[in-house]
Design a protein around this motif. Sequence first.
Motif, PDB file in Angstrom:
ATOM      1  N   MET A  95      47.703  57.977  25.921  1.00  0.00           N
ATOM      2  CA  MET A  95      48.819  58.192  26.838  1.00  0.00           C
ATOM      3  C   MET A  95      49.120  56.844  27.478  1.00  0.00           C
ATOM      4  O   MET A  95      48.276  56.275  28.169  1.00  0.00           O
ATOM      5  N   LYS A  96      50.327  56.334  27.243  1.00  0.00           N
ATOM      6  CA  LYS A  96      50.630  54.949  27.602  1.00  0.00           C
ATOM      7  C   LYS A  96      50.804  54.729  29.103  1.00  0.00           C
ATOM      8  O   LYS A  96      50.599  53.621  29.591  1.00  0.00           O
ATOM      9  N   LEU A 106      46.916  65.100  20.673  1.00  0.00           N
ATOM     10  CA  LEU A 106      46.848  63.796  21.323  1.00  0.00           C
ATOM     11  C   LEU A 106      46.954  62.724  20.242  1.00  0.00           C
ATOM     12  O   LEU A 106      46.025  62.560  19.438  1.00  0.00           O
ATOM     13  N   VAL A 107      48.070  62.029  20.197  1.00  0.00           N
ATOM     14  CA  VAL A 107      48.369  61.099  19.102  1.00  0.00           C
ATOM     15  C   VAL A 107      48.398  59.674  19.636  1.00  0.00           C
ATOM     16  O   VAL A 107      49.182  59.353  20.545  1.00  0.00           O
ATOM     17  N   CYS A 108      47.564  58.803  19.053  1.00  0.00           N
ATOM     18  CA  CYS A 108      47.576  57.399  19.436  1.00  0.00           C
ATOM     19  C   CYS A 108      48.878  56.762  18.951  1.00  0.00           C
ATOM     20  O   CYS A 108      49.229  56.877  17.767  1.00  0.00           O
ATOM     21  N   GLN A 112      48.552  56.194  14.905  1.00  0.00           N
ATOM     22  CA  GLN A 112      48.721  57.642  14.780  1.00  0.00           C
ATOM     23  C   GLN A 112      47.429  58.400  14.495  1.00  0.00           C
ATOM     24  O   GLN A 112      47.454  59.455  13.856  1.00  0.00           O
ATOM     25  N   TRP A 113      46.305  57.860  14.934  1.00  0.00           N
ATOM     26  CA  TRP A 113      45.109  58.685  14.903  1.00  0.00           C
ATOM     27  C   TRP A 113      45.388  59.885  15.820  1.00  0.00           C
ATOM     28  O   TRP A 113      45.867  59.732  16.956  1.00  0.00           O
ATOM     29  N   THR A 114      45.066  61.077  15.327  1.00  0.00           N
ATOM     30  CA  THR A 114      45.493  62.306  15.998  1.00  0.00           C
ATOM     31  C   THR A 114      44.286  63.161  16.359  1.00  0.00           C
ATOM     32  O   THR A 114      43.437  63.448  15.511  1.00  0.00           O
TER      33      THR A 114
END
Length: 419
Positions: A95-96, A106-108, A112-114
């Motif tokens: 979460m930026k 929850l997606v980086c 895009q590691w999820t």
Amino acid sequence: MSVIPIKTHRELVDSRVPGCGLPGEVFSRQDVFENDLDVFFNKLWILVGVTADVPEPGDVSTVEVGKASIMIVRDDDENIRTYRNVCRHRGSRIMKEPGKASVGMLVCPYHQWTYDLDGSLKHTSHMGKDFDPKCRSLIPVHTKVVGAHIFVCLSDDPPADISKLEEVMTPRFAPHQMQRTKIAFESELIENGNWKLVVENNRECYHCEATHPELTNSFLPEDFGFCPDGLGEEDLKSYDTYVARNAANKANWESEGYICSIFESLDESVHTNFRTQRLVIAGSNESQTLSTKVASTRLLGDLTRRDLGDVHMWGHNSWTHIMSDHSIVAFILPIAPDKTLVRTKWLVHEDAVEGVDYDLKTLTEVWLATNQQDAELVQNTHSGTQDPAYVPGPYSKYTEAELDKFCRWYDAKLKEQSI
């Protein structure tokens, strides 16, 4: 020319005269601030939110504590979970920004590691057949939910005495059913002062009568502190009336199962520092409003009785006031030696409707004014403690005894860490 050696954090605290305040440098130095963050906000339990911050599965509330960032998540089974806001790949924030969002996963944002809401890593690309996702789940944070309060500890070895807070507060919160609430309003205020001055200001009402007209409208004057020296017969009779009213309310409340007694866990031996009591409210004894009557006609939980006073609880980074109709939950997060974030939430029954059951101005005006007044007091005090002429004065044993307890507790926790 001789050079005066700079005192260490430990030496500064040791120089405090018993019964007096802390020296000014304890509020301003960067090294002291960093030590405080490490001891009091990383190693001890702190309040970081309420369950209503994440009312639905997939809701996320991101909170920053110093350099750390944590995600409070409501999972698919409606449990509250907290994780470090750090991707297990190369450390990107998931979460930026701090604040709230609703997500399915929850997606980086980097690669895009999820992650699932239970923290497990569900999807990556280009990592090869030997990569084991089970070893890369999100890092959990120790969490304890008490009433609506979400406490976390960032240490790997959290203090066990959070169990005492849970034991004491659970039956006090129970009649108000705090998890059946929603946030009617919330505010953020950056006070230009050290976090310890914010705490000290909150723990005494010596200043209240002169500076908080909205808040003291719902307080009994004797709750500000009582010094019998020099009082006349009329004032002493007034105090006797106060004592009798408190005793009658306490007996009445306790006959119906509402816990009223003072409980303190403040001495040097404890880690989880807190205090609670059910206080009589002036006037109608209903709520902290200008009229002292409820702000919301939709009472909390299944309550039908309005005159239940104020259940307060405070710790070393938070304070709470719970009435029959609403609750104010506030907590602080240090930003810099001279800046402290104060985050306040007004909670009402989950089914209460603005404009029907409550008026937002009536609900919030007392504590919005009080918070702003306190911010000015803290700023003025912080500035004064940095004046070369400042010498800490004595606390009043009648109105500021809790401040001396806080200083002794603060000293003890630093000694435990050999700072």
